[in-house]
Structure formats: C-alpha cells, structure tokens
Scaffold this motif. Structure first.
Motif, PDB file in Angstrom:
ATOM      1  N   ILE A  19       0.859  -1.189   0.000  1.00  0.00           N
ATOM      2  CA  ILE A  19       0.000   0.000   0.000  1.00  0.00           C
ATOM      3  C   ILE A  19       0.892   1.235   0.000  1.00  0.00           C
ATOM      4  CG2 ILE A  19      -1.825   1.231   1.259  1.00  0.00           C
ATOM      5  CD1 ILE A  19      -2.536  -1.487   2.539  1.00  0.00           C
ATOM      6  N   GLY A  20       0.664   2.116  -0.978  1.00  0.00           N
ATOM      7  CA  GLY A  20       1.522   3.293  -1.106  1.00  0.00           C
ATOM      8  C   GLY A  20       1.055   4.429  -0.219  1.00  0.00           C
ATOM      9  N   GLY A  21       2.014   5.187   0.324  1.00  0.00           N
ATOM     10  CA  GLY A  21       1.677   6.332   1.182  1.00  0.00           C
ATOM     11  C   GLY A  21       0.905   5.863   2.406  1.00  0.00           C
ATOM     12  N   PRO A  59     -13.270   7.916  -1.587  1.00  0.00           N
ATOM     13  CA  PRO A  59     -13.184   6.634  -2.293  1.00  0.00           C
ATOM     14  C   PRO A  59     -11.812   6.410  -2.938  1.00  0.00           C
ATOM     15  CG  PRO A  59     -15.041   7.941  -3.108  1.00  0.00           C
ATOM     16  CD  PRO A  59     -14.281   8.807  -2.169  1.00  0.00           C
ATOM     17  N   GLY A  60     -11.437   5.163  -3.068  1.00  0.00           N
ATOM     18  CA  GLY A  60     -10.231   4.794  -3.823  1.00  0.00           C
ATOM     19  C   GLY A  60      -8.923   5.116  -3.147  1.00  0.00           C
ATOM     20  N   THR A  61      -8.930   5.351  -1.830  1.00  0.00           N
ATOM     21  CA  THR A  61      -7.691   5.744  -1.155  1.00  0.00           C
ATOM     22  C   THR A  61      -6.986   4.553  -0.496  1.00  0.00           C
ATOM     23  OG1 THR A  61      -9.123   6.469   0.639  1.00  0.00           O
ATOM     24  CG2 THR A  61      -8.171   8.181  -0.747  1.00  0.00           C
ATOM     25  N   GLY A  62      -7.588   3.383  -0.563  1.00  0.00           N
ATOM     26  CA  GLY A  62      -6.909   2.197  -0.040  1.00  0.00           C
ATOM     27  C   GLY A  62      -7.514   1.629   1.241  1.00  0.00           C
ATOM     28  N   LYS A  63      -8.765   1.979   1.542  1.00  0.00           N
ATOM     29  CA  LYS A  63      -9.370   1.486   2.785  1.00  0.00           C
ATOM     30  C   LYS A  63      -9.539  -0.040   2.749  1.00  0.00           C
ATOM     31  CE  LYS A  63     -12.807   4.502   2.456  1.00  0.00           C
ATOM     32  NZ  LYS A  63     -12.292   5.248   1.289  1.00  0.00           N
ATOM     33  N   THR A  64      -9.995  -0.539   1.594  1.00  0.00           N
ATOM     34  CA  THR A  64     -10.156  -1.998   1.476  1.00  0.00           C
ATOM     35  C   THR A  64      -8.791  -2.682   1.568  1.00  0.00           C
ATOM     36  OG1 THR A  64     -12.024  -1.560   0.025  1.00  0.00           O
ATOM     37  CG2 THR A  64     -11.187  -3.820   0.036  1.00  0.00           C
ATOM     38  N   LEU A  65      -7.798  -2.077   0.917  1.00  0.00           N
ATOM     39  CA  LEU A  65      -6.445  -2.657   0.971  1.00  0.00           C
ATOM     40  C   LEU A  65      -5.946  -2.706   2.415  1.00  0.00           C
ATOM     41  CD1 LEU A  65      -4.578  -0.921  -2.021  1.00  0.00           C
ATOM     42  CD2 LEU A  65      -5.624  -3.175  -1.980  1.00  0.00           C
ATOM     43  N   ILE A 121     -16.579  -4.286   6.535  1.00  0.00           N
ATOM     44  CA  ILE A 121     -17.865  -3.788   6.020  1.00  0.00           C
ATOM     45  C   ILE A 121     -17.630  -2.435   5.352  1.00  0.00           C
ATOM     46  CG2 ILE A 121     -20.283  -3.236   6.518  1.00  0.00           C
ATOM     47  CD1 ILE A 121     -20.089  -4.919   9.052  1.00  0.00           C
ATOM     48  N   ASP A 122     -17.686  -2.447   4.015  1.00  0.00           N
ATOM     49  CA  ASP A 122     -17.503  -1.219   3.248  1.00  0.00           C
ATOM     50  C   ASP A 122     -18.835  -0.453   3.258  1.00  0.00           C
ATOM     51  OD1 ASP A 122     -16.186   0.610   1.734  1.00  0.00           O
ATOM     52  OD2 ASP A 122     -16.046  -0.611  -0.084  1.00  0.00           O
ATOM     53  N   GLU A 123     -18.794   0.843   3.070  1.00  0.00           N
ATOM     54  CA  GLU A 123     -20.010   1.683   3.043  1.00  0.00           C
ATOM     55  C   GLU A 123     -20.889   1.403   4.252  1.00  0.00           C
ATOM     56  OE1 GLU A 123     -21.992   2.282  -0.890  1.00  0.00           O
ATOM     57  OE2 GLU A 123     -20.859   0.497  -1.380  1.00  0.00           O
ATOM     58  N   LEU A 204       4.621   1.466  -7.036  1.00  0.00           N
ATOM     59  CA  LEU A 204       4.010   0.145  -6.807  1.00  0.00           C
ATOM     60  C   LEU A 204       3.266  -0.346  -8.051  1.00  0.00           C
ATOM     61  CD1 LEU A 204       2.564   0.555  -3.189  1.00  0.00           C
ATOM     62  CD2 LEU A 204       4.358  -1.026  -3.901  1.00  0.00           C
ATOM     63  N   HIS A 205       2.538   0.574  -8.710  1.00  0.00           N
ATOM     64  CA  HIS A 205       1.719   0.135  -9.839  1.00  0.00           C
ATOM     65  C   HIS A 205       2.472   0.092 -11.173  1.00  0.00           C
ATOM     66  CE1 HIS A 205      -1.995  -0.590  -7.776  1.00  0.00           C
ATOM     67  NE2 HIS A 205      -1.804   0.518  -7.082  1.00  0.00           N
ATOM     68  N   THR A 206       3.745   0.476 -11.165  1.00  0.00           N
ATOM     69  CA  THR A 206       4.514   0.342 -12.411  1.00  0.00           C
ATOM     70  C   THR A 206       5.630  -0.692 -12.240  1.00  0.00           C
ATOM     71  OG1 THR A 206       5.852   2.250 -11.735  1.00  0.00           O
ATOM     72  CG2 THR A 206       4.098   2.681 -13.318  1.00  0.00           C
TER      73      THR A 206
HETATM   74  P1  ATP Z   1     -13.923   2.713  -1.826  1.00  0.00           P
HETATM   75  O1  ATP Z   1     -14.233   3.710  -0.759  1.00  0.00           O
HETATM   76  O2  ATP Z   1     -14.348   3.197  -3.200  1.00  0.00           O
HETATM   77  O3  ATP Z   1     -14.350   1.311  -1.513  1.00  0.00           O
HETATM   78  P2  ATP Z   1     -11.204   2.199  -0.993  1.00  0.00           P
HETATM   79  O4  ATP Z   1     -10.689   3.349  -0.195  1.00  0.00           O
HETATM   80  O5  ATP Z   1     -11.636   0.974  -0.267  1.00  0.00           O
HETATM   81  O6  ATP Z   1     -12.330   2.713  -1.976  1.00  0.00           O
HETATM   82  P3  ATP Z   1      -9.474   0.423  -2.399  1.00  0.00           P
HETATM   83  O7  ATP Z   1     -10.587  -0.473  -2.847  1.00  0.00           O
HETATM   84  O8  ATP Z   1      -8.620  -0.041  -1.288  1.00  0.00           O
HETATM   85  O9  ATP Z   1     -10.069   1.837  -2.043  1.00  0.00           O
HETATM   86  O10 ATP Z   1      -8.569   0.797  -3.638  1.00  0.00           O
HETATM   87  C1  ATP Z   1      -8.980   0.558  -4.984  1.00  0.00           C
HETATM   88  C2  ATP Z   1      -7.760   0.258  -5.830  1.00  0.00           C
HETATM   89  O11 ATP Z   1      -6.970   1.453  -5.944  1.00  0.00           O
HETATM   90  C3  ATP Z   1      -6.839  -0.767  -5.217  1.00  0.00           C
HETATM   91  O12 ATP Z   1      -7.148  -2.072  -5.633  1.00  0.00           O
HETATM   92  C4  ATP Z   1      -5.470  -0.328  -5.730  1.00  0.00           C
HETATM   93  O13 ATP Z   1      -5.239  -0.809  -7.045  1.00  0.00           O
HETATM   94  C5  ATP Z   1      -5.592   1.179  -5.812  1.00  0.00           C
HETATM   95  N1  ATP Z   1      -5.124   1.865  -4.593  1.00  0.00           N
HETATM   96  C6  ATP Z   1      -5.864   2.665  -3.798  1.00  0.00           C
HETATM   97  N2  ATP Z   1      -5.134   3.169  -2.808  1.00  0.00           N
HETATM   98  C7  ATP Z   1      -3.896   2.653  -2.941  1.00  0.00           C
HETATM   99  C8  ATP Z   1      -2.681   2.782  -2.205  1.00  0.00           C
HETATM  100  N3  ATP Z   1      -2.616   3.568  -1.122  1.00  0.00           N
HETATM  101  N4  ATP Z   1      -1.607   2.081  -2.628  1.00  0.00           N
HETATM  102  C9  ATP Z   1      -1.669   1.305  -3.714  1.00  0.00           C
HETATM  103  N5  ATP Z   1      -2.783   1.150  -4.465  1.00  0.00           N
HETATM  104  C10 ATP Z   1      -3.874   1.814  -4.101  1.00  0.00           C
END
Ligand code: ATP
Length: 275
Positions: A19-21, A59-65, A121-123, A204-206
């Motif tokens: 997970i980056g950052g 959204p998309g900041t890595g919470k699920t990760l 549990i997302d959302e 990480l992604h490259t």
């Molecule tokens: P949501 O609120 O939409 O569910 P989320 O915060 O749970 O979003 P993730 O599902 O963890 O976000 O991230 C979606 C994708 O974005 C990941 O599968 C990954 O490819 C990329 N990503 C997001 N954050 C990071 C991070 N900090 N480092 C690396 N990849 C990331």
C-alpha cells in the motif's frame, strides 16, 4: 443468500508494504492491531478488547487494501461485505444476514485453522446511518441493532477472536451508537495521498511494467494533485495500454502524461488546491 455465499472468504495476501503512502493510517492501524496479536496479554491485563476500527476518507484511497493488510498482519481470515448488502425490504432479513456474516467469518477462520477473523464492512453508512431517519425504519433499525448486538457479544475468550473493520466517506452520517466505546472506538483517517504518497503508489503500480529510462515518476506525482490511489492505478494501466497501442514496447513520459489527462477528463476531477 446468493450474494453472500459467493463472497470471497479467504486469507488476504495484501501486505502493508503493498500500500503506497498512508503512513499515518498504517501506523495507527498497526498500533490498534497489536491488541489482536497480543490477545493473551490484553486479556490478562483486563484491557477492554478492541472490537472495531472505522476507516474514514474519500473513495479509492486504499481502505479496502488496509483492511486486507490488517488481516494478513494479524494472521486472520478476511471476509468482506458492503453495507448495501444488508438493506432489505422485509423486516428481519438484514439482521439475519448480519448474523450469517459473523458466523461465516468464524467458520472461515476455523476451516483455515486461524485464531482470528477480520470482518470488513464497506459503506457502513448505508447500514449504520442514524436510526429513525431511513425510509424503511423498522428494517434498517433492526439490522443496525443486530450489528451492535454482534459486536457487543465479541470477547477475547471466544475461540475465534473477531475484529470488525468498517469504511465510510461519510462518518458524520453514522448513528452515534456505533461510535461508542466497545464498538468502533478507533477511527483512522485515510486521506488522498500527498506527493510522496503518490510517488510511492506510482512506483508500486509500475513495478511490473516496462518503463523507459527517461520516465520521471516524480514529475507525474507532482502533476497528479487530487488523485486517489485508484486514479493512480488507472494512470499506470492506461499508460501501458497507450504504449501497447503505439507499439512502443516501453511506457514513455508521453504515455503517462496522456494517461493523466485521460483520467482527469474521465473522472472530471476537481483539482483546485485547498487554501
Ligand atoms: P472505496 O471507498 O471506493 O471502496 P477504498 O478506499 O476501499 O475505496 P481500495 O478499494 O482499497 O479503495 O482501492 C482501490 C484500488 O486502488 C486498489 O485495488 C489499488 O489498485 C488502488 N489503490 C488505492 N489506494 C492505494 C494505495 N494507497 N496504494 C496502492 N494502491 C492503491
């Protein structure tokens, strides 16, 4: 319960290093997870066990990760659900699904010979919104009550120790009962990455993609203010597609720059810096 049965239930393979950052979020989460790792000492000291962690942020900041990495870090099974899966027409169905979620999490851990389970549990705001305010009050309130009952029932004495990690980008919409001690009493903020975080995520992604020598990821990180991790993953992927279309063999700066533009246009990103 077709949706629930098909849900991926397994041990997570994501590690914090993937997970980056998000250094602050990772540190705060790891600190909280020590409670699970050292359950025996926590029990001996009579400390109230940690049952829930709330991850908040866009959204998309890595919470699920982060939730997946938490499962890996604590050697726990991982089971994910979304708040919307518990919203039902008929009274009692959502509550039944909550009970099933907890029992399925324990079963998964048992099957994999693990001592703990992470339930994600997302959302959470969809099921955990303030009581008495939703359209279908009775069903919503029963579902939320069942979640509270299940969390209150968690104990370090249990054969399988469960931790609930929930995510929301609207923490203010949550019913206060969820935030009381013994429920989601740890909140971890997961914000959009800063430049250093964006650079880390781009690396990480490259890492599994051919990059031309002249590629300067620092420049891309500087130019992607306001991007989430998910957007940056998209940039890396789009750049690889553009390079393939070009027959370039390697990703060059022009591919990355075009990919950034594409993501900005596609997402209509608001990148106005906050004063
Ligand atoms: P949501 O609120 O939409 O569910 P989320 O915060 O749970 O979003 P993730 O599902 O963890 O976000 O991230 C979606 C994708 O974005 C990941 O599968 C990954 O490819 C990329 N990503 C997001 N954050 C990071 C991070 N900090 N480092 C690396 N990849 C990331």
């Amino acid at each position: 319960f077709a949706a629930m049965d098909s849900r991926k239930a397994r041990q997570s393979l994501i590690r914090f290093e993937d997970i980056g950052g998000q250094d602050v979020a990772k540190n705060e989460l790891c600190e909280a997870l020590e409670f699970i790792k050292n359950a025996a000492q926590v029990r001996e000291m009579g400390i109230r066990p940690l049952k829930g962690v709330l991850l908040t942020g866009p959204p998309g900041t890595g919470k699920t990760l982060l939730a997946k990495a938490a499962a890996q870090f604590t050697n726990s099974s991982f089971l994910a659900a979304s708040g919307s899966e518990f919203v039902e027409m008929y009274v009692g169905v959502g509550a039944q699904r909550i009970r099933k979620l907890f029992s399925q999490a324990r079963d998964t851990a048992r099957r994999n010979k693990l001592k703990s389970a992470v339930i994600f549990i997302d959302e959470i705001d969809v099921l955990g919104g303030k009581r008495g305010q939703s359209g279908n009050n009775q069903e919503h309130d029963q579902t939320l009550n069942e979640l509270l009952v299940q969390m209150d029932g968690l104990s370090l004495e249990d054969e399988i120790c469960c931790l609930v990690i929930a995510a929301t980008n609207r923490p203010e919409a949550l019913d206060q009962a969820l935030l009381r001690p013994g429920r989601f009493d740890r909140q971890v903020r997961v914000d959009l990455p800063d430049k250093k975080g964006r650079l880390h995520i781009l690396h990480l992604h490259t890492r599994n993609k051919p990059l031309a020598e002249a590629v300067d990821l620092e420049e891309i990180a500087a130019d992607t203010f306001g991007f989430s991790g998910a957007h940056l993953e998209n940039v890396a992927n789009e750049a690889a597609i553009l390079a393939l279309r070009d027959g370039a063999g390697q990703i060059e700066m022009r591919h990355l720059r075009s990919a950034v533009e594409k993501v900005i246009l596609g997402e209509k990103l608001d990148r106005t810096p906050v004063a």
